[in-house]
Design a protein around this motif. Sequence first.
Motif, PDB file in Angstrom:
ATOM      1  N   THR A 171      -5.564   3.838 -82.048  1.00 53.64           N
ATOM      2  CA  THR A 171      -4.119   3.946 -82.235  1.00 53.64           C
ATOM      3  C   THR A 171      -3.696   3.624 -83.666  1.00 53.64           C
ATOM      4  OG1 THR A 171      -3.963   1.711 -81.385  1.00 53.64           O
ATOM      5  CG2 THR A 171      -3.495   3.488 -79.840  1.00 53.64           C
ATOM      6  N   LYS A 172      -4.578   2.974 -84.413  1.00 52.43           N
ATOM      7  CA  LYS A 172      -4.300   2.706 -85.830  1.00 52.43           C
ATOM      8  C   LYS A 172      -5.628   2.444 -86.533  1.00 52.43           C
ATOM      9  CE  LYS A 172      -3.632  -2.310 -85.762  1.00 52.43           C
ATOM     10  NZ  LYS A 172      -4.727  -2.672 -86.636  1.00 52.43           N
ATOM     11  N   PRO A 173      -5.662   2.526 -87.863  1.00 59.08           N
ATOM     12  CA  PRO A 173      -6.913   2.202 -88.558  1.00 59.08           C
ATOM     13  C   PRO A 173      -7.272   0.729 -88.351  1.00 59.08           C
ATOM     14  CG  PRO A 173      -5.379   3.340 -90.025  1.00 59.08           C
ATOM     15  CD  PRO A 173      -4.615   2.984 -88.788  1.00 59.08           C
ATOM     16  N   TYR A 174      -8.559   0.461 -88.178  1.00 57.79           N
ATOM     17  CA  TYR A 174      -9.033  -0.934 -88.080  1.00 57.79           C
ATOM     18  C   TYR A 174      -9.194  -1.482 -89.490  1.00 57.79           C
ATOM     19  CZ  TYR A 174      -9.960  -0.920 -83.078  1.00 57.79           C
ATOM     20  OH  TYR A 174      -9.821  -0.904 -81.715  1.00 57.79           O
ATOM     21  N   VAL A 175      -8.114  -1.992 -90.053  1.00 56.43           N
ATOM     22  CA  VAL A 175      -8.177  -2.540 -91.409  1.00 56.43           C
ATOM     23  C   VAL A 175      -7.513  -3.920 -91.416  1.00 56.43           C
ATOM     24  CG1 VAL A 175      -8.316  -0.406 -92.754  1.00 56.43           C
ATOM     25  CG2 VAL A 175      -6.073  -1.222 -91.990  1.00 56.43           C
ATOM     26  N   SER A 176      -7.963  -4.737 -92.337  1.00 60.49           N
ATOM     27  CA  SER A 176      -7.330  -6.055 -92.480  1.00 60.49           C
ATOM     28  C   SER A 176      -7.565  -6.562 -93.885  1.00 60.49           C
ATOM     29  CB  SER A 176      -7.919  -7.054 -91.480  1.00 60.49           C
ATOM     30  OG  SER A 176      -9.167  -7.513 -91.950  1.00 60.49           O
ATOM     31  N   GLY A 177      -6.780  -7.563 -94.273  1.00 58.24           N
ATOM     32  CA  GLY A 177      -6.994  -8.237 -95.547  1.00 58.24           C
ATOM     33  C   GLY A 177      -7.980  -9.384 -95.373  1.00 58.24           C
ATOM     34  N   ALA A 178      -7.980 -10.306 -96.342  1.00 60.30           N
ATOM     35  CA  ALA A 178      -8.950 -11.405 -96.324  1.00 60.30           C
ATOM     36  C   ALA A 178      -8.700 -12.370 -95.171  1.00 60.30           C
ATOM     37  CB  ALA A 178      -8.879 -12.159 -97.646  1.00 60.30           C
ATOM     38  N   ALA A 179      -7.457 -12.454 -94.683  1.00 60.16           N
ATOM     39  CA  ALA A 179      -7.131 -13.477 -93.685  1.00 60.16           C
ATOM     40  C   ALA A 179      -8.018 -13.342 -92.448  1.00 60.16           C
ATOM     41  CB  ALA A 179      -5.657 -13.370 -93.315  1.00 60.16           C
ATOM     42  N   ARG A 191      -7.290 -16.860-100.602  1.00 57.88           N
ATOM     43  CA  ARG A 191      -5.854 -17.197-100.514  1.00 57.88           C
ATOM     44  C   ARG A 191      -5.044 -16.505-101.601  1.00 57.88           C
ATOM     45  NH1 ARG A 191      -7.516 -23.152-101.021  1.00 57.88           N
ATOM     46  NH2 ARG A 191      -8.804 -21.915-102.408  1.00 57.88           N
ATOM     47  N   ARG A 192      -5.760 -15.928-102.583  1.00 61.13           N
ATOM     48  CA  ARG A 192      -5.030 -15.216-103.637  1.00 61.13           C
ATOM     49  C   ARG A 192      -5.304 -13.718-103.516  1.00 61.13           C
ATOM     50  NH1 ARG A 192      -6.239 -15.766-108.782  1.00 61.13           N
ATOM     51  NH2 ARG A 192      -8.297 -16.664-108.474  1.00 61.13           N
ATOM     52  N   SER A 193      -4.274 -12.917-103.783  1.00 62.55           N
ATOM     53  CA  SER A 193      -4.437 -11.477-103.606  1.00 62.55           C
ATOM     54  C   SER A 193      -4.328 -10.701-104.915  1.00 62.55           C
ATOM     55  CB  SER A 193      -3.407 -10.943-102.605  1.00 62.55           C
ATOM     56  OG  SER A 193      -2.123 -11.351-102.991  1.00 62.55           O
ATOM     57  N   THR A 194      -3.973 -11.380-105.997  1.00 60.47           N
ATOM     58  CA  THR A 194      -3.896 -10.679-107.283  1.00 60.47           C
ATOM     59  C   THR A 194      -4.583 -11.511-108.363  1.00 60.47           C
ATOM     60  OG1 THR A 194      -1.754 -11.685-107.760  1.00 60.47           O
ATOM     61  CG2 THR A 194      -1.719  -9.488-106.760  1.00 60.47           C
ATOM     62  N   GLY A 195      -4.924 -10.837-109.439  1.00 55.45           N
ATOM     63  CA  GLY A 195      -5.521 -11.514-110.588  1.00 55.45           C
ATOM     64  C   GLY A 195      -7.020 -11.683-110.439  1.00 55.45           C
ATOM     65  N   PRO A 196      -7.675 -12.003-111.577  1.00 60.43           N
ATOM     66  CA  PRO A 196      -9.124 -12.206-111.551  1.00 60.43           C
ATOM     67  C   PRO A 196      -9.504 -13.335-110.598  1.00 60.43           C
ATOM     68  CG  PRO A 196      -8.307 -12.113-113.815  1.00 60.43           C
ATOM     69  CD  PRO A 196      -7.114 -12.164-112.931  1.00 60.43           C
ATOM     70  N   GLY A 197     -10.601 -13.170-109.902  1.00 55.88           N
ATOM     71  CA  GLY A 197     -11.091 -14.200-108.985  1.00 55.88           C
ATOM     72  C   GLY A 197     -10.446 -14.172-107.616  1.00 55.88           C
TER      73      GLY A 197
END
Length: 573
Positions: free
Chosen positions: A481-489, A506-512
């Motif tokens: 019913t939807k793509p099986y995708v997720s972020g780091a959480a 816990r961070r989503s932008t920037g180096p590291g």
Amino acid sequence: MQFLEDMRRTMPALSDVRKRTWVFVPYDRLNDRCGPLATLAPADSGIILIESHAKGRNRPYHKKKVLLVLSSMRHFAREQRACGVAVIYRNAPESYGEQLLQIQEECGLPKILTAKPAERELCKDLDTAIQQGLRLTFQEDDAWLSTDEDWEQVFGAAPPRSNAENAKYSRTKRQYLMERFYRHMRRKTGLLMASTSFVGGKLSFDEQNRQPYRGEARVPKRPSFPPDAITLELIEWLSSNGVASIGTFDGFDLPVTAQDCATYWRFALDELLPSFGPYEDAMSSSEPMLFHSAISGLMNLSRLLPRDVVADVQAAYDGMRIPLASAEGFIRQILGWREFMRHVHRITDGFRTLEQRPDPPANRTANPYSSLLVKEINAAAPDRPATPSALDAHLPLPPAYWGERSGMFCLDTVVGHVLEHGWSHHIQRLMVLSNLATLCGFSPRELTDWFWVAYIDAYDWVVESNVLGMATFSDGGLTATKPYVSGAAYINRMSDYCGKCPLDPRRSTGPGSCPFTALYWTFLERHYDLLSSNQRLRMPYITLRKKSTSEKQELLDRASRAIGQLERGEIVD
Ligand code: SF4
């Protein structure tokens, strides 16, 4: 080649051959309680087993898979001969169909019986031989738990096949949901049923099967079956004959005799399954297999039959040795997903009835590993690989999938385990390997072929359905019913990977920062037209709309940098 000589020496005389009924047993039906063999007396029957070098040339395979398949075939031949069944065992360069034609002529066989093959690839091979005169009679493949009629009772007749109808079909957003099929199969088989109701009052206990593993329960040590003389001879032969393969033979300890397979299953049932349910979706770097039975490689060869396995789980539940959530979670995998996926493959002609969007030819030489993948994308080829790609994803699969370090602990850990053992459990497949590929836009065909090459349990009906269908949304929502995708959480919650990773979940932008979260938001943004009206993605799209332009740009920068580093085989930082 001691084994093959032994088989030749004990082949029955032609006069005996012609008195018997002959059954072609494919490499994945190594059991005398399914197919035509199940109804024949040993003294009246003979089996034909074929090792085909042509099959090995289709693609490289994991060394442990080649060993598991061929050693299981050879042990099955010995087991059947010990029961009084005559055996013709061949190993030759030709395809299965070509070798069957030769055997038919040499032995003057009026007909050969077989069960309808599970693999489409084998069906095509046999169809060609039939056109050339092979007298092969197909019977229903009763190794499955469901029939074509079961599918039709739930979803109606198979979809149309003509090109014009295909285009229409892929736009109609027709959907096959596993849950409907599973519901039907539970009622049909009576598994985990109390009269006409589902035991425990509901179909699925999936919500109880999502605990992370923090070492609460000890993971029992699995039994090990060191290579015997037959397996050792195969290792020597495969090593000296330059068979294209990946991975390693080292540490091979899978069961290859019927008795050892039964021993292994008994261990899984008694020791692993009681704790399977709660940790079914958990991922652990110290215990990669956790409480998964890992019998898929044996079951896909029919060394273990699904009907026995689910009956044993039902009996264990009845005897209060397995809790309901574990029993149901396990039975859902076999009776639900496994059967559902093979029908999806069948009714879509291996996903060829969907709109095809092949990868560009440049993908074939994108990196040093590209040649390991099946790249037959010539439009004139009669049976080229299926290439649905509803998300128009075509980036080459990066070197990290072949063991080059990426610096992403989850990816490197799972890939390392797969390359060594040829196996990982379903969440590692779905939420690490496939999730990353879908988010980045790596080619679903290449990912499919990678799974086919790398896993010991991969066959076309299972690998194409799971990867092209469920894992990458390449079928445009036919099976999910939807793509099986997720972020780091998600990975952070369900594993211990992130605590060992140099990147910060816990961070989503920037180096590291962990790239998964930035990839997730840019994926949703990239596919806004296709996915934003999907009700199951309503909340993420509400959140996405609230993000500022600069925030979105930062996420895009982070995601693009990570994709570029992966594509170039660099460390993601
Ligand atoms: Fe994977 Fe990100 Fe966790 Fe690292 S931080 S293990 S890359 S999810």
